[in-house]
Design a protein around this motif. Structure first.
Motif, PDB file in Angstrom:
ATOM      1  N   MET A  25     -49.576 -41.831  55.485  1.00 31.31           N
ATOM      2  CA  MET A  25     -49.446 -40.353  54.110  1.00 31.31           C
ATOM      3  C   MET A  25     -50.676 -40.403  54.043  1.00 31.31           C
ATOM      4  SD  MET A  25     -46.330 -39.244  52.045  1.00 31.31           S
ATOM      5  CE  MET A  25     -47.208 -39.176  50.924  1.00 31.31           C
ATOM      6  N   HIS A  26     -51.448 -41.074  54.427  1.00 31.69           N
ATOM      7  CA  HIS A  26     -53.589 -41.114  54.405  1.00 31.69           C
ATOM      8  C   HIS A  26     -53.738 -40.074  55.116  1.00 31.69           C
ATOM      9  CE1 HIS A  26     -57.263 -41.776  53.484  1.00 31.69           C
ATOM     10  NE2 HIS A  26     -57.630 -41.908  54.765  1.00 31.69           N
ATOM     11  N   SER A  41     -52.377 -37.011  54.580  1.00 35.77           N
ATOM     12  CA  SER A  41     -53.282 -36.636  54.576  1.00 35.77           C
ATOM     13  C   SER A  41     -55.046 -35.875  55.091  1.00 35.77           C
ATOM     14  CB  SER A  41     -53.019 -36.968  53.441  1.00 35.77           C
ATOM     15  OG  SER A  41     -54.499 -36.476  52.133  1.00 35.77           O
ATOM     16  N   GLN A  42     -55.084 -36.577  55.717  1.00 32.04           N
ATOM     17  CA  GLN A  42     -56.834 -36.425  56.919  1.00 32.04           C
ATOM     18  C   GLN A  42     -56.830 -35.615  57.533  1.00 32.04           C
ATOM     19  OE1 GLN A  42     -58.275 -37.742  53.687  1.00 32.04           O
ATOM     20  NE2 GLN A  42     -59.644 -38.646  55.368  1.00 32.04           N
ATOM     21  N   LYS A  78     -48.576 -31.805  56.892  1.00 39.38           N
ATOM     22  CA  LYS A  78     -47.579 -32.000  55.044  1.00 39.38           C
ATOM     23  C   LYS A  78     -46.875 -33.632  55.429  1.00 39.38           C
ATOM     24  CE  LYS A  78     -44.075 -29.456  52.570  1.00 39.38           C
ATOM     25  NZ  LYS A  78     -43.057 -28.188  52.169  1.00 39.38           N
TER      26      LYS A  78
END
Length: 411
Positions: A63-64, A67-68, A72
């Protein structure tokens, strides 16, 4: 471990953002790989629809990183280590490497691992435990899946009884994959384990059973596998109504579908398998928690059709799809008529009550009665256009309108 093959996915670089996604997940450090069906189908040169990735990263790290990267990310299966990335409006599932801690035949308690082989060991069949580099296409095969794929052998990883005990649905999945990728006779230990453990299917929800059965019936020609299942008593614990006579009807239906070049319908094929009784068929469909639309289609297919003079008349009365279903299930109708019927445009009855009022029929119950008779005459005449329909109406009014309340302005 063997890795003698490389994988070429022609659409791999045609998905905008895919290479970038893999680079952010550590493709250069071998921290993410293609897994499962995408690898299997790529090796067979079958179009790859769904792409799944496996990674050494935890779900939180995935997820990290997404996001970076501005990608999505949806935590669709966080409890099982799965994140869904959306690139170019297409979902790609990314699952952290796992090992089973405990299983109960329906659900598994998992722990994360950094071992590709441990992750492979918890999968169902050798042909599904294949991994590939997203950069080079090199295939990683820990349990002989490439060889089994070449030999058209569907084989459980390790002990078949243990794999089935982990998830009872694997019995039905075995036969679906056998129909897609296997050859008869089946691998002896796999088939034997499925027979011995068939009663464990009763522990599964009817929705999961129905989903697998319908997927199997959607395949091009699953009849020989369905007969194998009947002979082994696989259906007995969950759909005992399916027997050898049903398989014979299924074989006949598939042959007629192929002769008519008509796409298969899992719902119609299920209707062929079931006892030829609408009430029983609808009850079984309800038991399997099929949709109301599917239940209605199955019940209609198992209901004797009304009397008809032409297939067009039948289609008009019960609907084109239902008429085609009856035509495909029948053995005394020319299957070549299916294509013509599928192209037929259902006509609209061109008259209404106002036409009869203009002919002198007084508004009231006689309008509906006469209009019904006129419509029947129009159907018998082969659905002629409005002018002919008016002539039919005039004849009915002349012969039957005399007994009705009419307005005769010229008397």
């Amino acid at each position: 471990m063997t890795s003698p093959s490389t994988l070429f996915l022609p659409d791999r670089h045609q998905r905008p953002g895919f290479d970038d996604l893999c680079l952010h997940l550590g493709a250069q450090q071998d921290e993410v790989r293609l897994v499962g069906g995408a690898v299997r189908d790529g090796l067979l040169s079958i179009p790859v629809n769904d792409i799944d990735l496996a990674t050494r990263h935890s779900p939180e790290e995935v997820m990290h990183r997404l996001s970076q990267a501005g990608i999505k990310a949806i935590p669709t299966g966080l409890a099982h280590g799965t994140i869904t990335a959306v690139i170019d409006h297409q979902p790609i599932e990314i699952t952290t490497l796992r090992r089973d801690v405990s299983t109960n035949g329906r659900h598994a308690t998992i722990a994360y691992t950094d071992s590709w082989e441990e992750d492979a060991a918890r999968r169902d069949f050798t042909i599904n435990a294949l991994y590939a580099s997203t950069l080079t296409g090199q295939v990683y095969d820990y349990f002989g899946g490439i060889e089994d794929l070449s030999a058209r052998c569907v084989r459980f990883i390790g002990n078949a009884h243990e794999r089935i005990a982990e998830d009872h649905l694997r019995i039905l999945r075995y036969f679906r994959f056998l129909a897609r990728f296997g050859a008869l006779p089946p691998e002896e230990s796999a088939y034997g384990a499925c027979i011995e453990m068939a009663s464990s299917l009763m522990a599964l929800s009817r929705e999961r059973i129905a989903d697998e059965v319908m997927k199997l019936l959607s395949l091009p020609n699953p009849a020989s596998i369905v007969r194998l299942m009947v002979n082994g008593g696989i259906f007995t614990p969950v759909i005992p109504e399916i027997n050898g006579e049903g398989v014979t009807r299924l074989e006949r239906l598939i042959a007629r579908e192929q002769d008519a070049a008509f796409p298969p319908s899992a719902q119609l094929r299920l209707a062929a398998l079931l006892p030829q009784n609408a009430t029983i068929g609808e009850k079984i469909a309800a038991r399997l928690k099929l949709s109301n639309k599917a239940r209605k289609r199955i019940a209609t297919a198992l209901t004797p059709p009304p009397a008809y003079q032409s297939l067009e008349e039948l289609a008009f009365r019960i609907g084109t799809q239902s008429a085609i279903d009856h035509l495909l299930l029948a053995s005394n109708q020319p299957v070549q008529e299916v294509a013509r019927l599928a192209q037929w445009q259902v006509p609209v009855f061109p008259l209404s009550g106002s036409a009869l009022i203009e002919m002198g029929i007084k508004p009231g119950p006689d309008i509906s009665r006469l209009l019904g008779k006129i419509k029947e005459g129009w159907i018998e005449a082969g659905f002629p256009p409005a002018a002919k329909a008016l002539e039919i109406a005039a004849d009915y009014v002349a012969t039957e309108g005399a007994g009705s309340e009419t307005e005769r302005p010229f008397q």
